[in-house]
Design a protein around this motif. Structure first.
Motif, PDB file in Angstrom:
ATOM      1  N   THR A 254      -6.486  -7.480   7.578  1.00  0.00           N
ATOM      2  CA  THR A 254      -5.342  -6.624   7.876  1.00  0.00           C
ATOM      3  C   THR A 254      -4.854  -6.855   9.297  1.00  0.00           C
ATOM      4  OG1 THR A 254      -6.697  -4.796   8.701  1.00  0.00           O
ATOM      5  CG2 THR A 254      -6.236  -4.839   6.335  1.00  0.00           C
TER       6      THR A 254
ATOM      7  N   ASP B  35       0.918  -8.102   1.618  1.00  0.00           N
ATOM      8  CA  ASP B  35       1.340  -6.835   1.036  1.00  0.00           C
ATOM      9  C   ASP B  35       2.329  -7.050  -0.107  1.00  0.00           C
ATOM     10  OD1 ASP B  35      -0.257  -5.464   2.790  1.00  0.00           O
ATOM     11  OD2 ASP B  35       1.357  -4.933   4.181  1.00  0.00           O
TER      12      ASP B  35
ATOM     13  N   LYS C 100      -0.573  -1.404  -4.037  1.00  0.00           N
ATOM     14  CA  LYS C 100      -1.623  -0.564  -3.494  1.00  0.00           C
ATOM     15  C   LYS C 100      -2.049   0.465  -4.547  1.00  0.00           C
ATOM     16  CE  LYS C 100      -1.464  -2.462   0.601  1.00  0.00           C
ATOM     17  NZ  LYS C 100      -2.576  -3.302   1.087  1.00  0.00           N
TER      18      LYS C 100
ATOM     19  N   SER D 256      -5.426   3.502  -5.551  1.00  0.00           N
ATOM     20  CA  SER D 256      -6.550   4.268  -5.019  1.00  0.00           C
ATOM     21  C   SER D 256      -7.226   5.026  -6.146  1.00  0.00           C
ATOM     22  CB  SER D 256      -6.072   5.236  -3.928  1.00  0.00           C
ATOM     23  OG  SER D 256      -5.142   6.160  -4.467  1.00  0.00           O
TER      24      SER D 256
ATOM     25  N   SER E  90      -9.629   2.722  -1.855  1.00  0.00           N
ATOM     26  CA  SER E  90      -8.310   2.117  -2.006  1.00  0.00           C
ATOM     27  C   SER E  90      -8.453   0.611  -2.151  1.00  0.00           C
ATOM     28  CB  SER E  90      -7.425   2.447  -0.806  1.00  0.00           C
ATOM     29  OG  SER E  90      -7.975   1.907   0.392  1.00  0.00           O
TER      30      SER E  90
ATOM     31  N   THR F  50      -5.987  -3.205  -3.575  1.00  0.00           N
ATOM     32  CA  THR F  50      -4.729  -3.848  -3.939  1.00  0.00           C
ATOM     33  C   THR F  50      -4.905  -4.596  -5.251  1.00  0.00           C
ATOM     34  OG1 THR F  50      -4.183  -4.159  -1.596  1.00  0.00           O
ATOM     35  CG2 THR F  50      -2.901  -5.416  -3.194  1.00  0.00           C
TER      36      THR F  50
ATOM     37  N   GLU G 145     -11.135  -2.063  -0.745  1.00  0.00           N
ATOM     38  CA  GLU G 145     -11.232  -2.147   0.712  1.00  0.00           C
ATOM     39  C   GLU G 145     -12.612  -2.591   1.168  1.00  0.00           C
ATOM     40  OE1 GLU G 145     -11.960   2.692   0.995  1.00  0.00           O
ATOM     41  OE2 GLU G 145     -10.320   1.763   2.107  1.00  0.00           O
TER      42      GLU G 145
END
Length: 416
Positions: free
Chosen positions: A352, A367, A372, A374, A379, A381, A394
């Motif tokens: 990131t 991105d 995204k 959760s 969370s 992607t 994550e």
């Protein structure tokens, strides 16, 4: 059993899970397209010229006809197309999936590990020939060049006429050279038969198999075998295999997504001949001035490069560690809904901007590739194609399969 009654095949779930584990080892967000290619490995739809009137046959009988087919000699032209819903990556797909770096670092453009995976995107015309288990040839026809892969006994040659580069390997009797396959990379089928065999091996109690009428492909009468998931949640809607009524050889393969629209994979013969091909089809001598790369040299180059094409992305160097059979990889679910869970080394997620791992422009690019999500797992992607989807959390765990985004999130939640 009536001609269109379904039949279930058993014992294939384990094979399907293993195939997905093999494909999943190469996951990195920007190469989901490559994973899809490795999983399915592989043309505009070929128009039918009429539905021939053939004797009735059951699905079980048609599967047995495919399995019993002893055709070992053929030649012909195959049109093959893959539409994953993303821009064509061309040679990059092969670099990402196989971990190669391409000719920029001195690799031969004739190396099959890179070149053959280009079939994973776009539309291609192939000439194929086979004369038993020891003689095969596949040629990819391009606008101004031709790439050929020739297997004859223990000798394997590949040649790229566009660059005048050749690749040579000698097999050890098991189809391998120095521990690596010297033929087309696994997971990259080049004929409808190879594609059909992959699907039928994966079929099990979660699969419906029926006979769906007849067709004519490449001037030959064929039965259509329709294969569909019984489960919901798969991105695969159906697979249709046109099987030659006389020989039992699959002539055409079409995979439709559950989301609808055009085929994701469509491969079929436009011309086919079951006569013995000319012996000259399987002989090759490098043209004068051709640059020849030996397999040992190519293998050494890949070892030096490490993660190869993946290495250009932060944190990608160790992604190959969670390979098939690795303690870092397990399979959740079964059949068409099987999901591979991969624990990446170090437990790190996406790089990131905040962590200082990537510049703002690169972060914006990452991105844009995914959505995204959760849940209980935290969370992450989801990176999507029309066929294979992948969720990277994550904490660096990857969930991948031919399933919907919701199915991936559910699997991650259950594992939390």
């Amino acid at each position: 059993m009536a001609p269109n009654d379904s039949v279930e095949t058993n014992g294939g779930t384990r094979g399907a899970a293993a195939g997905r584990r093999k494909a999943a080892r190469y996951i990195v967000p920007v190469t989901v397209a490559g994973v899809a290619a490795a999983t399915i490995g592989l043309v505009p739809a070929l128009a039918s010229t009429g539905d021939p009137d053939l004797p009735k046959i059951t699905a079980q009988q048609l599967i047995e006809k495919i399995a019993a087919s002893d055709t070992q000699q053929l030649s012909g032209t195959v049109k093959i197309s893959t539409d994953l819903g993303i821009p064509s990556l061309g040679g990059l797909a092969g670099s990402f999936v196989q971990g190669d770096t391409g000719s920029a670092k001195g690799d031969s453009t004739a190396d099959p590990q890179t070149k053959m995976t280009e079939l994973a995107s776009g539309t291609h015309t192939l000439r194929v020939a086979a004369d038993g288990p020891d003689k095969q040839r596949v040629s990819i026809l391009e606008n101004a060049a031709e790439y050929s892969l020739i297997h004859n006994g223990d000798q394997v040659w590949a040649y790229d006429s566009g660059t005048n580069q050749a690749y040579h390997a000698t097999e050890d009797g098991s189809g391998k050279e120095s521990g690596h396959s010297t033929r087309a990379p696994e997971g990259v089928p080049t004929t409808p038969k190879a594609l059909a065999e992959q699907v039928l091996k994966a079929a099990g109690p979660t699969t419906s198999v029926t006979v769906d009428g007849t067709a004519q492909v490449a001037g030959r009468d064929a039965y259509k075998l329709l294969i569909k998931p019984r489960q919901s949640g798969s991105t695969i809607g159906s697979v249709t295999v046109a099987v030659d009524a006389k020989t039992g050889v699959p002539l055409k393969f079409t995979l439709l997504p559950s989301s609808g629209g055009k085929a994701v994979v469509d491969a079929g013969f436009t011309k086919v001949d079951f006569a013995k091909p000319a012996a000259s089809s399987f002989t090759f001598t490098p043209p004068k001035g051709a640059e020849v790369t030996e397999a040992d040299d190519a293998k050494a180059q890949r070892k030096t490069d490490g993660a190869g094409g993946l290495g250009m992305f932060p944190g990608a160097e160790g992604l190959g560690a969670g390979g098939q059979g690795s303690k870092d990889t397990k399979v959740i679910g079964e059949g068409w809904n099987a999901i591979a869970e991969i624990r990446t080394p170090g437990g790190t997620g996406l790089p990131t901007k905040a962590s200082g791992d990537v510049p703002a422009e690169a972060q914006q690019f990452l991105d844009s590739l995914g959505d995204k999500v959760s849940g209980k797992f935290g969370s992450g992607t989801v990176f999507k194609t029309r066929l294979v989807n992948a969720l990277m959390t994550e904490d660096g765990t990857v969930y991948v399969g031919a399933v919907t985004s919701d199915a991936l999130v559910k699997a991650a939640d259950n594992a939390a």
